[in-house]
Scaffold this motif. Structure first.
Motif, mmCIF file in Angstrom:
data_model
loop_
_atom_site.group_PDB
_atom_site.id
_atom_site.type_symbol
_atom_site.label_atom_id
_atom_site.label_comp_id
_atom_site.label_asym_id
_atom_site.label_seq_id
_atom_site.Cartn_x
_atom_site.Cartn_y
_atom_site.Cartn_z
ATOM 1 N N PHE A 84 -7.069 34.042 26.549
ATOM 2 C CA PHE A 84 -7.013 32.618 26.230
ATOM 3 C C PHE A 84 -5.914 31.953 27.038
ATOM 4 C CE2 PHE A 84 -9.120 34.405 22.581
ATOM 5 C CZ PHE A 84 -10.020 33.430 22.176
ATOM 6 N N VAL A 85 -6.307 31.018 27.914
ATOM 7 C CA VAL A 85 -5.336 30.235 28.674
ATOM 8 C C VAL A 85 -5.647 28.747 28.579
ATOM 9 C CG1 VAL A 85 -4.803 32.122 30.259
ATOM 10 C CG2 VAL A 85 -6.660 30.530 30.826
ATOM 11 N N VAL A 86 -6.602 28.387 27.722
ATOM 12 C CA VAL A 86 -6.959 26.992 27.469
ATOM 13 C C VAL A 86 -6.709 26.706 25.994
ATOM 14 C CG1 VAL A 86 -8.761 25.236 27.564
ATOM 15 C CG2 VAL A 86 -8.741 27.081 29.261
ATOM 16 N N PHE A 87 -6.028 25.596 25.730
ATOM 17 C CA PHE A 87 -5.671 25.214 24.370
ATOM 18 C C PHE A 87 -6.103 23.771 24.142
ATOM 19 C CE2 PHE A 87 -2.995 28.567 25.866
ATOM 20 C CZ PHE A 87 -2.772 29.409 24.771
ATOM 21 N N ASP A 88 -6.628 23.483 22.966
ATOM 22 C CA ASP A 88 -7.226 22.178 22.686
ATOM 23 C C ASP A 88 -6.810 21.740 21.289
ATOM 24 O OD1 ASP A 88 -9.367 20.411 21.473
ATOM 25 O OD2 ASP A 88 -10.242 20.583 23.477
ATOM 26 N N GLY A 89 -6.223 20.553 21.191
ATOM 27 C CA GLY A 89 -5.806 20.092 19.876
ATOM 28 C C GLY A 89 -5.395 18.637 19.867
ATOM 29 N N ASP A 90 -4.998 18.176 18.708
ATOM 30 C CA ASP A 90 -4.684 16.775 18.452
ATOM 31 C C ASP A 90 -3.401 16.354 19.162
ATOM 32 O OD1 ASP A 90 -4.986 14.246 16.818
ATOM 33 O OD2 ASP A 90 -3.049 14.961 16.065
ATOM 34 N N ALA A 91 -3.488 15.270 19.924
ATOM 35 C CA ALA A 91 -2.345 14.822 20.715
ATOM 36 C C ALA A 91 -1.149 14.463 19.845
ATOM 37 C CB ALA A 91 -2.753 13.627 21.583
ATOM 38 N N ALA A 92 -1.407 13.759 18.741
ATOM 39 C CA ALA A 92 -0.302 13.321 17.881
ATOM 40 C C ALA A 92 0.443 14.516 17.302
ATOM 41 C CB ALA A 92 -0.832 12.425 16.767
ATOM 42 N N THR A 93 -0.272 15.586 16.995
ATOM 43 C CA THR A 93 0.383 16.789 16.477
ATOM 44 C C THR A 93 1.200 17.460 17.560
ATOM 45 O OG1 THR A 93 -1.461 17.112 14.934
ATOM 46 C CG2 THR A 93 0.000 19.002 15.311
ATOM 47 N N TYR A 94 0.656 17.524 18.756
ATOM 48 C CA TYR A 94 1.385 18.160 19.856
ATOM 49 C C TYR A 94 2.709 17.459 20.141
ATOM 50 C CZ TYR A 94 -2.307 21.410 21.390
ATOM 51 O OH TYR A 94 -3.211 22.434 21.482
ATOM 52 N N VAL A 95 2.736 16.138 20.091
ATOM 53 C CA VAL A 95 3.958 15.425 20.480
ATOM 54 C C VAL A 95 4.930 15.252 19.332
ATOM 55 C CG1 VAL A 95 2.757 14.188 22.323
ATOM 56 C CG2 VAL A 95 2.961 13.126 20.066
ATOM 57 N N ASN A 96 4.591 15.782 18.171
ATOM 58 C CA ASN A 96 5.476 15.677 17.006
ATOM 59 C C ASN A 96 5.837 17.067 16.497
ATOM 60 O OD1 ASN A 96 5.786 12.699 16.211
ATOM 61 N ND2 ASN A 96 3.578 12.878 16.491
ATOM 62 N N GLY A 97 6.704 17.766 17.239
ATOM 63 C CA GLY A 97 7.237 19.023 16.756
ATOM 64 C C GLY A 97 6.720 20.273 17.429
ATOM 65 N N VAL A 98 5.801 20.164 18.392
ATOM 66 C CA VAL A 98 5.304 21.335 19.103
ATOM 67 C C VAL A 98 5.981 21.405 20.473
ATOM 68 C CG1 VAL A 98 3.285 22.454 20.122
ATOM 69 C CG2 VAL A 98 3.080 21.298 17.907
ATOM 70 N N ASP A 99 6.410 22.587 20.855
ATOM 71 C CA ASP A 99 7.052 22.777 22.159
ATOM 72 C C ASP A 99 5.977 22.848 23.240
ATOM 73 O OD1 ASP A 99 8.617 23.403 24.328
ATOM 74 O OD2 ASP A 99 8.965 25.494 23.725
ATOM 75 N N THR A 100 5.581 21.705 23.723
ATOM 76 C CA THR A 100 4.509 21.672 24.728
ATOM 77 C C THR A 100 4.990 22.104 26.100
ATOM 78 O OG1 THR A 100 4.943 19.299 25.038
ATOM 79 C CG2 THR A 100 3.163 19.912 23.524
ATOM 80 N N ALA A 101 6.303 22.123 26.321
ATOM 81 C CA ALA A 101 6.817 22.621 27.602
ATOM 82 C C ALA A 101 6.475 24.099 27.775
ATOM 83 C CB ALA A 101 8.324 22.410 27.679
ATOM 84 N N TRP A 102 6.314 24.822 26.664
ATOM 85 C CA TRP A 102 5.941 26.244 26.721
ATOM 86 C C TRP A 102 4.607 26.414 27.435
ATOM 87 C CZ3 TRP A 102 1.742 28.688 24.158
ATOM 88 C CH2 TRP A 102 1.749 30.082 24.227
ATOM 89 N N TYR A 103 3.643 25.530 27.141
ATOM 90 C CA TYR A 103 2.332 25.603 27.786
ATOM 91 C C TYR A 103 2.455 25.344 29.284
ATOM 92 C CZ TYR A 103 0.400 25.306 23.042
ATOM 93 O OH TYR A 103 0.097 25.548 21.727
ATOM 94 N N ASP A 104 3.274 24.373 29.627
ATOM 95 C CA ASP A 104 3.426 23.988 31.029
ATOM 96 C C ASP A 104 4.119 25.080 31.828
ATOM 97 O OD1 ASP A 104 3.532 22.562 33.381
ATOM 98 O OD2 ASP A 104 4.534 20.810 32.534
ATOM 99 N N SER A 105 5.170 25.654 31.282
ATOM 100 C CA SER A 105 5.918 26.672 32.019
ATOM 101 C C SER A 105 5.077 27.921 32.260
ATOM 102 C CB SER A 105 7.206 27.037 31.269
ATOM 103 O OG SER A 105 6.903 27.606 30.001
ATOM 104 N N ALA A 106 4.110 28.173 31.368
ATOM 105 C CA ALA A 106 3.210 29.317 31.551
ATOM 106 C C ALA A 106 1.961 28.942 32.336
ATOM 107 C CB ALA A 106 2.811 29.889 30.196
ATOM 108 N N HIS A 107 1.819 27.663 32.676
ATOM 109 C CA HIS A 107 0.684 27.147 33.445
ATOM 110 C C HIS A 107 -0.629 27.205 32.658
ATOM 111 C CE1 HIS A 107 3.661 27.539 36.545
ATOM 112 N NE2 HIS A 107 3.599 28.855 36.545
#
Length: 356
Positions: free
Chosen positions: A275-298
């Motif tokens: 699994f290298v594709v993740f799909d979810g609610d934008a508002a949840t991602y930007v409120n308390g989820v470390d989205t930089a983790w996804y980016d740093s792992a590409h």
């Protein structure tokens, strides 16, 4: 030998040009300056939710004309006819804007409400007419899931996709291949190593990923959801040396803190590296989820319902300025794809921004 320009040909060309003008104010195959060198996993693009809906676009090609980075198709396996129906809520019939096109002019006329193979044909014909366009992501929601025990499983879907999109598909096997020869052991290893090709190298290409459908998620008797089923499929194909048959990427559905692949436990822990594709609610991602983790792992991170991020904007008809600002905000929040129902802002749908 040159074909003669018949009256029919002139009319078809006029229809094609007119339809495109109605829905697009930017060249569909014009890549923004400087973005072609970005790796596929290092860019943010914009996608369209429920693109197959005739209320959104009379023809699927008109959605592609916006320059969008992603389209979405909802699938229902018809176990009687062995066809994949495309509709929002009809499990036995089609309700969509796909045609049975074999030429670009046919993309904008004729009957619609076709099966999945015709929708994929439309994409293939459109891409052939716009060779510099893409890469295009196709999100497949399998509404009730697979029905592998009735001949409508991952193998059959792979076969259909390969037959109708052919070499246009960016397959898991392509991502596993090392540039100097050899192969990575898993998609996770390949992506963490930065093996995404550049966007320019993927012109004319399609990446397809699948998510569990709303019907299967609400079915208490369905204990094998699409993500697990296709994740096992990839793992087993790789183990058997047949990973080249796979045409899809499975996706982890639902925004969550930490590594959401932790939900796959027991024997299914072995599917996590696929699994290298993740799909979810934008508002949840930007409120308390470390989205930089996804980016740093590409990893690819698809943020849905972009309009609901505070301050909320229109889900269908924001101004171009509002839609662009929201896209820029979510690009900074490490989204790979910003998903919405913004059907009338092609200048935003065609955006390609550096991620992060």
């Amino acid at each position: 030998m040159k074909a003669r320009r018949t009256l029919t040909g002139f009319l078809a060309a006029g229809l094609l040009a007119g339809a495109t003008a109605l829905f697009s104010t930017v060249p569909a195959d014009a890549a923004p300056s400087g973005t072609g060198d970005l790796p596929f996993g290092g860019a943010t693009t914009v996608g369209l939710h429920n693109t197959y809906d005739p209320a959104a676009f009379p023809y699927l090609a008109q959605a592609l004309d916006t320059g969008t980075g992603m389209i979405e198709l909802d699938l229902w396996p018809d176990v009687v006819t062995k066809e994949w129906k495309v509709s929002h809520s009809n499990p036995l019939g089609n309700a969509n804007n796909c045609t049975a096109a074999s030429t670009p002019a046919q993309l904008y006329g004729g009957g619609t409400n076709k099966n999945l193979e015709n929708c994929l044909d439309d994409v293939r014909v459109w891409l052939a007419a716009h060779p510099a366009a893409g890469p295009l992501v196709i999100k497949l929601e399998l509404k009730p899931g697979f029905s592998a025990n009735l001949g409508m499983g991952p193998d059959q879907l792979d076969t259909l996709i390969a037959r109708h999109l052919g070499s246009a598909v960016l397959r898991p096997a392509d991502l596993l291949a090392k540039p100097g020869g050899g192969s990575y052991a898993s998609l996770d290893e390949a992506v963490r190593a930065g093996n995404w090709p550049s966007r320019s190298a993927l012109a004319g290409k399609v990446l397809l990923y699948a998510i569990p459908g709303t019907v299967e998620l609400g079915n208490p008797f369905d204990t094998l959801h699409t993500d697990v089923e296709y994740g096992r499929h990839l793992r087993d194909l790789a183990s058997a040396g047949r990973i080249g048959q796979a045409q899809l990427f499975p996706s982890v559905l639902g925004a969550a803190a930490g590594d959401p692949r932790g939900r796959y436990t027991g024997a299914d822990a072995s599917i996590r590296p696929w699994f290298v594709v993740f799909d979810g609610d934008a508002a949840t991602y930007v409120n308390g989820v470390d989205t930089a983790w996804y980016d740093s792992a590409h990893y690819l991170l698809v943020m849905t319902d972009a309009h609901k991020v505070a301050p909320e904007i229109s889900g269908t008809d924001p101004t171009a300025e509002q839609a662009r600002a929201r896209t820029e905000l979510l690009a900074e929040a490490h989204a790979s794809i910003v998903s919405s129902d913004w059907r009338k802002v092609p200048a935003v749908q065609s955006l390609v921004l550096p991620r992060g």
